[in-house]
Design a protein around this motif. Sequence first.
Motif, PDB file in Angstrom:
ATOM      1  N   LEU A  16       0.833  -1.215   0.000  1.00 14.49           N
ATOM      2  CA  LEU A  16       0.000   0.000   0.000  1.00 14.49           C
ATOM      3  C   LEU A  16       0.862   1.257   0.000  1.00 14.49           C
ATOM      4  O   LEU A  16       0.567   2.232  -0.696  1.00 14.49           O
ATOM      5  N   LEU A  17       1.950   1.238   0.777  1.00 14.74           N
ATOM      6  CA  LEU A  17       2.856   2.392   0.798  1.00 14.74           C
ATOM      7  C   LEU A  17       3.533   2.577  -0.553  1.00 14.74           C
ATOM      8  O   LEU A  17       3.709   3.710  -1.021  1.00 14.74           O
ATOM      9  N   VAL A  18       3.906   1.466  -1.183  1.00 16.34           N
ATOM     10  CA  VAL A  18       4.541   1.541  -2.503  1.00 16.34           C
ATOM     11  C   VAL A  18       3.574   2.116  -3.532  1.00 16.34           C
ATOM     12  O   VAL A  18       3.947   2.946  -4.372  1.00 16.34           O
ATOM     13  N   LEU A  19       2.315   1.699  -3.465  1.00 13.56           N
ATOM     14  CA  LEU A  19       1.329   2.213  -4.410  1.00 13.56           C
ATOM     15  C   LEU A  19       1.111   3.709  -4.248  1.00 13.56           C
ATOM     16  O   LEU A  19       0.774   4.408  -5.209  1.00 13.56           O
ATOM     17  N   CYS A  20       1.320   4.208  -3.032  1.00 16.01           N
ATOM     18  CA  CYS A  20       1.171   5.649  -2.786  1.00 16.01           C
ATOM     19  C   CYS A  20       2.234   6.467  -3.514  1.00 16.01           C
ATOM     20  O   CYS A  20       2.082   7.687  -3.671  1.00 16.01           O
ATOM     21  N   MET A  21       3.302   5.796  -3.956  1.00 12.46           N
ATOM     22  CA  MET A  21       4.352   6.508  -4.694  1.00 12.46           C
ATOM     23  C   MET A  21       3.870   6.923  -6.083  1.00 12.46           C
ATOM     24  O   MET A  21       4.445   7.814  -6.705  1.00 12.46           O
ATOM     25  N   GLY A  22       2.836   6.223  -6.558  1.00 11.61           N
ATOM     26  CA  GLY A  22       2.223   6.634  -7.823  1.00 11.61           C
ATOM     27  C   GLY A  22       3.066   6.349  -9.042  1.00 11.61           C
ATOM     28  O   GLY A  22       3.464   5.218  -9.291  1.00 11.61           O
ATOM     29  N   SER A  23       3.373   7.377  -9.802  1.00 10.40           N
ATOM     30  CA  SER A  23       4.014   7.230 -11.112  1.00 10.40           C
ATOM     31  C   SER A  23       5.469   6.815 -10.974  1.00 10.40           C
ATOM     32  O   SER A  23       6.046   6.774  -9.891  1.00 10.40           O
ATOM     33  N   ASP A  24       6.078   6.537 -12.146  1.00 10.63           N
ATOM     34  CA  ASP A  24       7.472   6.104 -12.183  1.00 10.63           C
ATOM     35  C   ASP A  24       8.450   7.214 -11.826  1.00 10.63           C
ATOM     36  O   ASP A  24       9.652   6.964 -11.698  1.00 10.63           O
ATOM     37  N   GLN A  25       7.972   8.442 -11.673  1.00 15.08           N
ATOM     38  CA  GLN A  25       8.857   9.522 -11.236  1.00 15.08           C
ATOM     39  C   GLN A  25       9.384   9.269  -9.818  1.00 15.08           C
ATOM     40  O   GLN A  25      10.459   9.749  -9.450  1.00 15.08           O
ATOM     41  N   HIS A  26       8.634   8.503  -9.032  1.00 20.21           N
ATOM     42  CA  HIS A  26       9.045   8.179  -7.664  1.00 20.21           C
ATOM     43  C   HIS A  26       9.435   6.703  -7.541  1.00 20.21           C
ATOM     44  O   HIS A  26       9.276   6.107  -6.485  1.00 20.21           O
ATOM     45  N   ALA A  27       9.949   6.162  -8.630  1.00 17.66           N
ATOM     46  CA  ALA A  27      10.267   4.735  -8.659  1.00 17.66           C
ATOM     47  C   ALA A  27      11.338   4.367  -7.638  1.00 17.66           C
ATOM     48  O   ALA A  27      11.274   3.311  -7.015  1.00 17.66           O
ATOM     49  N   ASN A  28      12.330   5.235  -7.448  1.00 21.07           N
ATOM     50  CA  ASN A  28      13.403   4.925  -6.498  1.00 21.07           C
ATOM     51  C   ASN A  28      12.884   4.823  -5.065  1.00 21.07           C
ATOM     52  O   ASN A  28      13.317   3.975  -4.288  1.00 21.07           O
ATOM     53  N   LYS A  29      11.942   5.697  -4.711  1.00 19.78           N
ATOM     54  CA  LYS A  29      11.345   5.624  -3.375  1.00 19.78           C
ATOM     55  C   LYS A  29      10.546   4.326  -3.215  1.00 19.78           C
ATOM     56  O   LYS A  29      10.580   3.678  -2.169  1.00 19.78           O
ATOM     57  N   ALA A  30       9.846   3.970  -4.290  1.00 18.04           N
ATOM     58  CA  ALA A  30       9.070   2.727  -4.254  1.00 18.04           C
ATOM     59  C   ALA A  30       9.992   1.521  -4.087  1.00 18.04           C
ATOM     60  O   ALA A  30       9.697   0.599  -3.304  1.00 18.04           O
ATOM     61  N   ARG A  31      11.108   1.529  -4.800  1.00 16.56           N
ATOM     62  CA  ARG A  31      12.063   0.427  -4.676  1.00 16.56           C
ATOM     63  C   ARG A  31      12.625   0.352  -3.258  1.00 16.56           C
ATOM     64  O   ARG A  31      12.780  -0.746  -2.688  1.00 16.56           O
ATOM     65  N   ALA A  32      12.941   1.503  -2.672  1.00 13.75           N
ATOM     66  CA  ALA A  32      13.505   1.535  -1.320  1.00 13.75           C
ATOM     67  C   ALA A  32      12.511   0.964  -0.306  1.00 13.75           C
ATOM     68  O   ALA A  32      12.896   0.179   0.575  1.00 13.75           O
ATOM     69  N   ILE A  33      11.248   1.335  -0.420  1.00  9.59           N
ATOM     70  CA  ILE A  33      10.229   0.826   0.502  1.00  9.59           C
ATOM     71  C   ILE A  33      10.056  -0.680   0.336  1.00  9.59           C
ATOM     72  O   ILE A  33       9.975  -1.433   1.327  1.00  9.59           O
ATOM     73  N   ALA A  34      10.020  -1.125  -0.908  1.00  5.26           N
ATOM     74  CA  ALA A  34       9.804  -2.549  -1.175  1.00  5.26           C
ATOM     75  C   ALA A  34      10.962  -3.397  -0.651  1.00  5.26           C
ATOM     76  O   ALA A  34      10.752  -4.424   0.004  1.00  5.26           O
ATOM     77  N   VAL A  35      12.189  -2.970  -0.932  1.00  4.08           N
ATOM     78  CA  VAL A  35      13.354  -3.730  -0.463  1.00  4.08           C
ATOM     79  C   VAL A  35      13.427  -3.711   1.058  1.00  4.08           C
ATOM     80  O   VAL A  35      13.723  -4.739   1.690  1.00  4.08           O
ATOM     81  N   THR A  36      13.153  -2.569   1.667  1.00  2.00           N
ATOM     82  CA  THR A  36      13.178  -2.475   3.122  1.00  2.00           C
ATOM     83  C   THR A  36      12.152  -3.407   3.750  1.00  2.00           C
ATOM     84  O   THR A  36      12.441  -4.104   4.737  1.00  2.00           O
TER      85      THR A  36
END
Length: 512
Positions: free
Chosen positions: A14-34
């Motif tokens: 759910l937190l990763v989905l809140c990142m939205g578009s691919d412009q925030h892909a790095n944040k999404a990757r960080a949350i997912a890996v963490t």
Amino acid sequence: MLSILIWLPVLGALLVLCMGSDQHANKARAIAVTTAVINLLLCVPLYLGFNNQSYEMQFIEFHSWIPVYHINYAIGIDGISLLMVILTNFTGLLVMIAACTMVKKRVSQYLANFLILQGMMVGVFCAMDAILFYIFWEGMLIPMYLSIGIWGGRDRSYASIKFFLYTFLGSILMLVAILYLNHETGSFMIEKYYGLPLTLTVQKWLFFAFLLAFAVKIPMWPVHTWLPDAHTEAPAGGSVVLAALMLKLGIYGFLRFSLPIAPLAASALAWFMIVLSLIAIIYIGLITIVQTDMKKLIAYSSIAHMGFATLGCFMMYDIVTHMRTLEDAYMSLEGAVIQMISHAFGSGAMFLGVGLLADRFYNHSRLIKDYGGVANTMPVFAAFFMLFAMSNVGLPGTAGFVGEFMVILSAFQVHFWVAAFATLTLVLSASYTLWMYKRVFFGPIANQQVAEMKDITWSEKINYILLAAGVLFLGLYPAPIINAMHATIGHLLTQSLPPQLAFNVPKEIFYS
């Protein structure tokens, strides 16, 4: 702790989905890996706090969910499910790390999809309530269907629909069987179904109802045709999860439902299951040799190798029938579980490697003929892939050898020809695996695209180091895994042997 392992990935999704578009892909990757790292680290106290000497369910959580229908949120683990929970979280971390470099579009959605899938699979291995088990079992289908249908290859629509229909329709009869057992016991708790005084006819109906659901998942011949298509079209992460985890759910279902609930039927139909297992090992192995697509080759080899796991599950009935001892029956069942784990390391790593090669190729080709000389431009990757290929072959000292050796050795005690036919897979797997490796990695460089390929990056090396450690650790020192499940296997045998086989078997051997 088990609820955290189930629902933390869902929260992370759910937190990763809140990142939205691919412009925030790095944040999404960080949350997912963490999230994946935290889940895997939580498995450490889970393993250390687990009592290997007990077969009872541990870390139990029980909450009344729908009291009027006697449905409960009941979760817990025994020795077998402990190992599968750890394997699930280990594989989840690998998928998240691989996605950091291999997924370029809809990154947030991709990561969230696989985090939810991870949580659902942990739920399957922890569920003590049959309806809860069924909900998690079916819940897995949606993210896997989406991963193939959205991020898959050219024929992804066909492959995703075929995957969904096969697995969903196969599960309907399982639900019918669960409802019947609830009618007989007034409960959905799985342990209440063990030891029910059911007739042989009723047990056979239950056995076949569960068989269709579990055989499709493994998959066994002849309901295996969805797997090559799903593997071929799935993204790398989807192929890894399919190979490392989803195929094992069928074997886990046999151990949790079919054997202890319907022991009379399982014993009577053991010959049937042994024949199907040998067909998977030999016939599918021969089909694998003629494959020209690397993903299809590894997919078919997975079917052949999982034949060893089903062989180990049902060979134990012949072992006890002929020898009146459980020592080799222990080896047969433990070999089946180890085969589940070892196949996850070897086959999952090879799917990850093929995905990496296709990602670097200009048209994402997976055809063997399009490659050649990869070892000249990617020597580090070639070395890692060689280790995983040797594990797939069953080289002593690697994970792939241990489970197959235990199953063959136990089968040899009672049926020479069954063991001999099963051993053919060592020859067949060496044929198609080494043939593929030679053509892809050695020889002259096939084309300019291969000449321009770059070796694996540091993030990719992390994945392969973790997988290589698993392959070597299980191959050289499987004792911690065997110790974790030994008491559980003993209890499973007491539940799975019908009275005519358990009679005269020394009871002290169950927990020795």
